[in-house]
Design an enzyme around this catalytic site. Structure first.
Site, PDB file in Angstrom:
ATOM      1  NE  ARG A  65      -3.747  -2.476   0.625  1.00  0.00           N
ATOM      2  CZ  ARG A  65      -4.603  -2.874   1.569  1.00  0.00           C
ATOM      3  NH1 ARG A  65      -4.839  -2.075   2.599  1.00  0.00           N
ATOM      4  NH2 ARG A  65      -5.213  -4.035   1.480  1.00  0.00           N
ATOM      5  CD  GLU A 215     -11.958 -12.191   6.700  1.00  0.00           C
ATOM      6  OE1 GLU A 215     -11.744 -11.709   5.561  1.00  0.00           O
ATOM      7  OE2 GLU A 215     -11.336 -11.826   7.715  1.00  0.00           O
ATOM      8  CE  LYS A 257     -13.565  -8.628   7.139  1.00  0.00           C
ATOM      9  NZ  LYS A 257     -12.383  -7.889   7.623  1.00  0.00           N
ATOM     10  CB  SER A 301     -14.405  -4.466   0.641  1.00  0.00           C
ATOM     11  OG  SER A 301     -13.045  -4.563   1.005  1.00  0.00           O
TER      12      SER A 301
END
Length: 376
Positions: A65, A215, A257, A301
């Site tokens: 990132r 998740e 999740k 997402s």
């Protein structure tokens, strides 16, 4: 029967070390006070109109990132990025909790304070990623399973002492259609490994006083259509909740999740799904698999753009009919991408980065309302 004969002794051993000899034996490892605390934390996290910031990128992932804005992956730059996000004015209006990587739980920011102190001062709960990553699933090329059960109880107790109140463990499932000489994915072994791992993690976390975020991510990589994703997601969630029940996990003290039900990212344009189809398919799967005892569902997402993730969440909440859980978000890149671009690693651009972050947080907070607006 063979599965239970192997699995239950592990769970019984776990419970044995967390119960005193004077406590009555039950199907779970918890007394009434433990259960009340776990349920209360889960409900705080699953607050309508608020969601979770997934800031648990590993050092290598956050490095990618930072590289995208030409910033060096140093400890000081990682701390500066997190400080920019965590000190955003009004973050508590839209963010109920933040999932951290271990470095962040103990990290000091540019102002000399522990980064997490800025969150706890505003009532934002601290979470911690506890899995240790993915490795190849033996005997099943193209599939992976999650590691991290070794010493998990001790690590959870250490994290709770440091201020964490919830945890996260990610399992991944791949979709691949069958072809000549190539079997379809996911395999039964992959689904079973993911479900059992998540259940054991959840039981251990709860025994240490942490609320587990469960998740099971069905990856969007591939050319499959939305119906394939719906079928696999339903199959995976069914297996996960069977294992959670078998492990004696308190459902009122977890959050789920999941992925949204989406076509594969390389799917041809002729098979793309509309946002309305995504919302309808996602909610249909959840109604078929997730018990109403679960207080909240916090979507990942999963490679969607910021706008897509927000729009889909809003449309899911707008769907008519029964929705017995809070439906909200646990986004990483979909909350941070614009903030990262606006910040650019510059001290003079902190305010711009925070404004971009808060804009996305507010949009997703609105989308997480039961009567969510359509604006993204």
């Amino acid at each position: 029967m063979r599965r239970k004969q192997v699995y239950y002794p592990l769970l019984i051993l776990l419970c044995a070390v967390t119960q005193s000899s004077t406590e009555p034996s039950t199907n779970t490892c918890y007394n009434s006070l433990d259960m009340e605390e776990l349920a209360a934390v889960a409900q705080r996290l699953a607050a309508s109109g608020r969601g979770i910031l997934a800031a648990d990128e590993s050092i290598s992932t956050v490095g990618k990132r930072l590289a995208s804005i030409n910033v060096e992956n140093s400890e000081s730059n990682r701390a500066a990025l997190r400080h920019m996000l965590f000190t955003s004015e009004g973050i508590e209006r839209y963010i109920s909790g933040v999932i951290l990587y271990e470095e962040q739980l103990y990290q000091t920011g540019p102002d000399g304070q522990r980064l997490v102190q800025h969150l706890t001062n505003k009532g934002v709960l601290l979470g911690i990623k506890v899995d240790t990553g993915l490795v190849e699933l033996p005997g099943s090329p193209g599939e992976q399973f999650t590691q991290g059960l070794d010493n998990l109880k001790a690590r959870c107790l250490k994290y709770k002492e440091a201020g964490a109140s919830f945890a996260k463990w990610r399992a991944v499932i791949n979709i691949r259609p069958a072809a000549e000489g190539v079997s379809a994915l996911p395999s039964e072994a992959a689904v079973a490994a993911a479900a059992r791992g998540l259940a054991m993690y959840a039981a251990i976390c709860q025994s240490a006083g942490l609320v587990p975020i469960v998740e099971p991510e069905v990856l969007s990589d591939g050319s499959h259509d939305i119906s394939a994703c719906e079928s696999v997601t339903q199959r995976v969630l069914s297996a996960v909740f069977k294992e959670l029940q078998d492990a004696g996990v308190l459902l009122e003290g977890i959050l789920l999740k999941p992925n949204m039900v989406l076509p594969g990212s390389s799917n041809s344009s002729s098979q793309k799904a509309t946002p309305e189809q995504v919302a309808a398919a996602t909610l249909r799967v959840l109604r078929r698999t997730v018990p109403p005892a679960v207080p909240g569902i916090v979507f990942l997402s999963g490679g969607q753009s910021e706008q897509e993730a927000t729009q889909h969440l809003a449309l899911i909440n707008q769907q008519p009919g029964l929705k017995p859980w809070v439906l909200t978000f646990s986004y990483g890149r979909a909350l941070q991408a614009s903030a990262l671009k606006a910040w650019q690693g510059q001290q003079g651009s902190v305010a711009a980065g925070q404004a971009a972050f808060m804009e996305r947080a507010a949009a997703n907070g609105a989308a997480a309302q039961p009567t969510a607006p359509t604006a993204v």
